[in-house]
Design a protein around this motif. Structure first.
Motif, PDB file in Angstrom:
ATOM      1  N   GLU A 207     -18.583  19.405 -12.081  1.00  0.00           N
ATOM      2  CA  GLU A 207     -18.108  18.242 -12.840  1.00  0.00           C
ATOM      3  C   GLU A 207     -19.163  17.852 -13.867  1.00  0.00           C
ATOM      4  OE1 GLU A 207     -16.340  14.992 -10.381  1.00  0.00           O
ATOM      5  OE2 GLU A 207     -16.450  16.529  -8.823  1.00  0.00           O
TER       6      GLU A 207
ATOM      7  N   GLY B  32     -18.399  21.575  -3.361  1.00  0.00           N
ATOM      8  CA  GLY B  32     -17.060  21.899  -3.847  1.00  0.00           C
ATOM      9  C   GLY B  32     -17.118  22.568  -5.208  1.00  0.00           C
TER      10      GLY B  32
ATOM     11  N   LYS C 258     -22.305  11.736  -2.425  1.00  0.00           N
ATOM     12  CA  LYS C 258     -21.848  10.996  -3.611  1.00  0.00           C
ATOM     13  C   LYS C 258     -21.027   9.789  -3.170  1.00  0.00           C
ATOM     14  CE  LYS C 258     -20.948  15.296  -6.145  1.00  0.00           C
ATOM     15  NZ  LYS C 258     -19.844  16.146  -6.627  1.00  0.00           N
TER      16      LYS C 258
END
Ligand code: CA
Length: 232
Positions: free
Chosen positions: A13, A57, A104
């Motif tokens: 991301e 991920g 996170k």
């Protein structure tokens, strides 16, 4: 000029990657980045970073597989960055050789503290000299490795041999979380699972070293994962 520590950020991301990168760059780290697991493995081999922040991920590989691949040949400190609050995954990452994890969303200071701890611990392990470090100080808690004693505020604490071993182990790894399984294997050997005995011992240790065992100051519980001795 001092050489900067090189940190590899593995994160797909862009927003998060740029955020971490900005924090690290302004704190005198050199940053390299990638978004895929395959790139993480090849960049670790070609750039030899001093630390890896590894998102679990990733688009092409499971972060845990990336971790295992790198651990086949490299001892570089790896901090797993995960959005998953899944405790068993954190335990797995630590058992696969991650040095620590951070969930996170995390704060800047927390991230920087984890990075400093992981790098310092790596240096300590590679230059460990028992004659130089005969005492470990954590706040007012002192572990005397030669005399095999523990004191708090200068007062001796009477620990059983097993309790002493647990305190010593956690103190040597101050700042790092150790899983219940890893502690159990280190204390009782690889062929038993003494996690219940560990919990009982921990309750006794806390009664002896903490002024308020319900709100421990020295040994923190990472729920579902393990224990972490604070670093002071
Ligand atoms: Ca991701």
């Amino acid at each position: 000029m001092q050489n900067k520590w090189v940190i590899l950020i593995v994160e797909d991301e862009n927003g998060i990657s740029n955020f971490i990168s900005a924090i690290l760059t302004s704190n005198q780290y050199q940053v390299i980045k990638c978004q895929k697991g395959t790139e993480a493995v090849s960049m670790t081999a070609s750039y030899c970073p001093d630390l890896i922040l590894l998102d679990l991920g990733l688009p092409d590989m499971d972060g845990l597989d990336v971790l295992q691949a790198i651990r086949q040949w490299s001892e570089v400190p790896i901090i797993v960055v995960t959005a998953r609050s899944n405790e068993s995954e954190k335990v797995k990452a630590l058992d696969f050789g991650a040095d620590d994890y951070i969930t996170k969303p995390f704060g800047t200071q927390e991230l920087l503290a984890r990075i400093r701890t992981a790098i310092r611990h790596k240096q300590k392990v590679s230059s460990y000299n028992p004659l130089e470090t005969d005492k470990i100080h954590i706040g007012d808690l002192v572990v005397d490795i030669i005399k095999r004693t523990v004191s708090v505020d200068g007062k001796p604490v009477h620990l059983t041999p097993i309790e002493y071993k647990i305190v010593l182990l956690l103190s040597k790894h101050a700042g790092k979380v150790l899983t219940l399984d890893a502690i159990s294997k280190e204390i009782w050997g690889p062929y038993t699972n003494e996690q219940n005995a560990l919990r009982v011992n921990m309750a006794n240790i806390r009664r002896k070293i903490e002024s308020n065992p319900a709100a421990p100051r020295y040994i923190l519980t990472e729920v579902g994962v393990g224990y972490r001795m604070v670093e002071e």
